[in-house]
Design an enzyme around this catalytic site. Structure first.
Site, short mmCIF file in Angstrom:
data_model
loop_
_atom_site.label_atom_id
_atom_site.label_comp_id
_atom_site.label_asym_id
_atom_site.label_seq_id
_atom_site.Cartn_x
_atom_site.Cartn_y
_atom_site.Cartn_z
N TYR A 118 0.71 -1.44 -0.30
CA TYR A 118 -0.04 0.18 0.06
C TYR A 118 0.31 1.44 0.84
O TYR A 118 0.14 2.16 -0.24
CB TYR A 118 -0.93 0.35 1.38
CG TYR A 118 -0.16 -0.34 2.42
CD1 TYR A 118 0.38 0.62 3.02
CD2 TYR A 118 -0.44 -1.30 3.41
CE1 TYR A 118 0.81 0.49 4.21
CE2 TYR A 118 0.18 -1.80 4.11
CZ TYR A 118 0.85 -0.90 4.46
OH TYR A 118 1.48 -1.33 6.21
N GLY A 125 1.16 3.35 -3.39
CA GLY A 125 0.22 5.12 -3.93
C GLY A 125 -0.26 5.70 -2.11
O GLY A 125 -1.65 6.18 -2.49
N HIS A 126 -0.41 5.44 -0.77
CA HIS A 126 -0.45 6.10 0.27
C HIS A 126 0.72 6.37 0.93
O HIS A 126 0.77 5.60 1.90
CB HIS A 126 -0.94 5.03 0.66
CG HIS A 126 -2.69 5.71 2.05
ND1 HIS A 126 -2.13 5.62 3.01
CD2 HIS A 126 -3.27 6.14 1.02
CE1 HIS A 126 -3.20 6.31 3.43
NE2 HIS A 126 -4.03 6.40 2.74
N PHE A 127 1.33 7.30 0.49
CA PHE A 127 1.38 8.06 -0.87
C PHE A 127 3.29 7.74 -0.62
O PHE A 127 4.25 8.42 0.30
CB PHE A 127 1.28 9.77 0.43
CG PHE A 127 -0.05 9.51 0.14
CD1 PHE A 127 -1.08 9.58 -0.43
CD2 PHE A 127 -0.20 9.61 1.66
CE1 PHE A 127 -2.32 10.21 -0.04
CE2 PHE A 127 -1.79 9.89 2.52
CZ PHE A 127 -2.84 10.01 1.16
N VAL A 135 2.43 6.31 4.48
CA VAL A 135 1.47 6.66 5.32
C VAL A 135 0.65 5.22 5.34
O VAL A 135 0.26 5.13 4.37
CB VAL A 135 0.80 7.83 6.11
CG1 VAL A 135 0.09 7.46 6.70
CG2 VAL A 135 1.55 8.83 6.27
#
EC number: 4.2.1.59
Length: 155
Positions: free
Chosen positions: A54, A57-59, A64
């Site tokens: 994750y 893409g986050h971020f 985070v």
């Protein structure tokens, strides 16, 4: 409390966690159990690494851990508490389902390199509904907390 004062049984290892929870990579969000007291509380660990899928893409510029995954990790700790508390009665053919999350609060971001300490406390069981208070800590800082309700059903 340390693990030796909380339980006289062996603490679950990753194989035991995988026997009790249906989740697998990338959704298995509890790495080990460090404390357990039957029908009272469980403390689990999630090691957060930059390799988590994750974070792409986050971020990308400031990774985070998504809040929903912090909640999921707390729910998995609650599930382990339920399964380990009732393992003789349940056997191996049951699955725990998340029913509700209330009063969720996020207090600090969780970043790569953090170690989440997942604390699940059983508040009560009523008509098949397990009610927990759960917290996620990074060191001495509270990262998130929520009231979590689950039910255990035959798989």
């Amino acid at each position: 409390m340390n693990a030796s004062t909380e339980t006289s049984i062996a603490l679950p290892d990753i194989n035991d966690i995988m026997r009790n929870l249906p989740h697998r990579y990338p959704m298995l969000l509890i790495d080990r159990v460090v404390a357990f007291s039957k029908r009272e509380r469980l403390v689990g660990i999630k090691n957060v690494t930059i390799n988590e899928p994750y974070f792409a893409g986050h971020f990308p510029q400031k990774p985070v851990m998504p809040g929903v995954l912090i909640l999921e990790s707390m729910a998995q700790a609650c599930g382990m508490l339920a399964f380990k508390s009732e393992q003789e009665e349940l056997g191996g053919n049951h699955i725990i389902y998340l029913v509700a999350i209330d009063k969720a609060r996020f207090k600090r971001p969780v970043e790569p390199g953090d170690q989440l300490r997942l604390e699940a406390s059983l508040k009560r069981v009523m008509r098949g509904l397990w009610m927990f208070q759960a917290q996620a800590w990074v060191g001495d800082a509270l990262a998130a907390e929520a009231e979590i309700r689950c039910t255990v059903k035959e798989a």
